[in-house]
Scaffold this motif. Sequence first.
Motif, mmCIF file in Angstrom:
data_model
loop_
_atom_site.group_PDB
_atom_site.id
_atom_site.type_symbol
_atom_site.label_atom_id
_atom_site.label_comp_id
_atom_site.label_asym_id
_atom_site.label_seq_id
_atom_site.Cartn_x
_atom_site.Cartn_y
_atom_site.Cartn_z
ATOM 1 N N LEU A 100 0.843 -1.191 0.000
ATOM 2 C CA LEU A 100 0.000 0.000 0.000
ATOM 3 C C LEU A 100 0.878 1.239 0.000
ATOM 4 O O LEU A 100 1.782 1.384 0.816
ATOM 5 C CB LEU A 100 -0.925 -0.005 1.220
ATOM 6 C CG LEU A 100 -1.901 -1.177 1.284
ATOM 7 C CD1 LEU A 100 -2.733 -1.110 2.563
ATOM 8 C CD2 LEU A 100 -2.825 -1.189 0.068
ATOM 9 N N PHE A 106 -6.747 4.238 -5.310
ATOM 10 C CA PHE A 106 -7.267 3.052 -4.636
ATOM 11 C C PHE A 106 -8.683 2.746 -5.104
ATOM 12 O O PHE A 106 -9.585 3.592 -4.998
ATOM 13 C CB PHE A 106 -7.252 3.253 -3.124
ATOM 14 C CG PHE A 106 -5.874 3.434 -2.552
ATOM 15 C CD1 PHE A 106 -5.095 2.339 -2.219
ATOM 16 C CD2 PHE A 106 -5.342 4.701 -2.371
ATOM 17 C CE1 PHE A 106 -3.820 2.499 -1.709
ATOM 18 C CE2 PHE A 106 -4.070 4.873 -1.859
ATOM 19 C CZ PHE A 106 -3.304 3.766 -1.525
ATOM 20 N N LEU A 129 -7.223 -0.766 4.656
ATOM 21 C CA LEU A 129 -6.515 0.182 3.791
ATOM 22 C C LEU A 129 -6.242 1.492 4.517
ATOM 23 O O LEU A 129 -5.113 1.997 4.518
ATOM 24 C CB LEU A 129 -7.337 0.436 2.532
ATOM 25 C CG LEU A 129 -6.937 1.620 1.636
ATOM 26 C CD1 LEU A 129 -5.500 1.457 1.145
ATOM 27 C CD2 LEU A 129 -7.890 1.746 0.462
#
Length: 210
Positions: A100, A106, A129
């Motif tokens: 990430l 995203f 996330l």
Amino acid sequence: MKLPSELPNQGNGDILDYLRVVKKVGVKMPIAKIILTGPPWAGKTCLVHRFVHNSFLRERKMTPGISLKSWKVPMKDGLEFMFYDLGGQPVYATTHRLFLHTRACFLVVWNPKAEKSSLDRVHEYVRDLLDVVPDALLTFVTTHADEGAAELSDREKDALRQRYGEQQVKRYFHVGNEDASGIDALREHLVGLAGGLGGIDSLFLPSYVT
């Protein structure tokens, strides 16, 4: 000229030397990371395949961990998307944190037919996330539009914006990977987001690129 974020902290003389050289011979490396997360069998891999090959992936398996694919966006001055397709299996959640990045777009992807009763599983992936990238800009994508899956209602879309904030929820798209419905609109949206990523227009030394 903006320094790339990867440039280590150096003295003023070293930084000025770097700027002089890169101004003369520097090249752009317009690569945008597109990170896809969401539950298993959401259609993430088929979505990437639709972008990269402009066709429907009929023979497919569950993504083992992570899959990386690159795609040069047509007619966009060398812009390249690097897709990080994160497998939806919970066992990989900890490993996925290593991939990430803040400098990324995203996509949170799910199949509405599989998440009929609630979006609890989807929210779990968003939570994981945001634990790593608190200011991530989120684009929500539902799939299987070509199989009759219903898109989110206005009330459901408002609920997402209220939960994650107007600044973080960029857009919502309902797509069909087989008939490519909604794909063009999603692509243009990603091109727009990519243009705002830090470092996308930075110059790098040729040795850094090669």
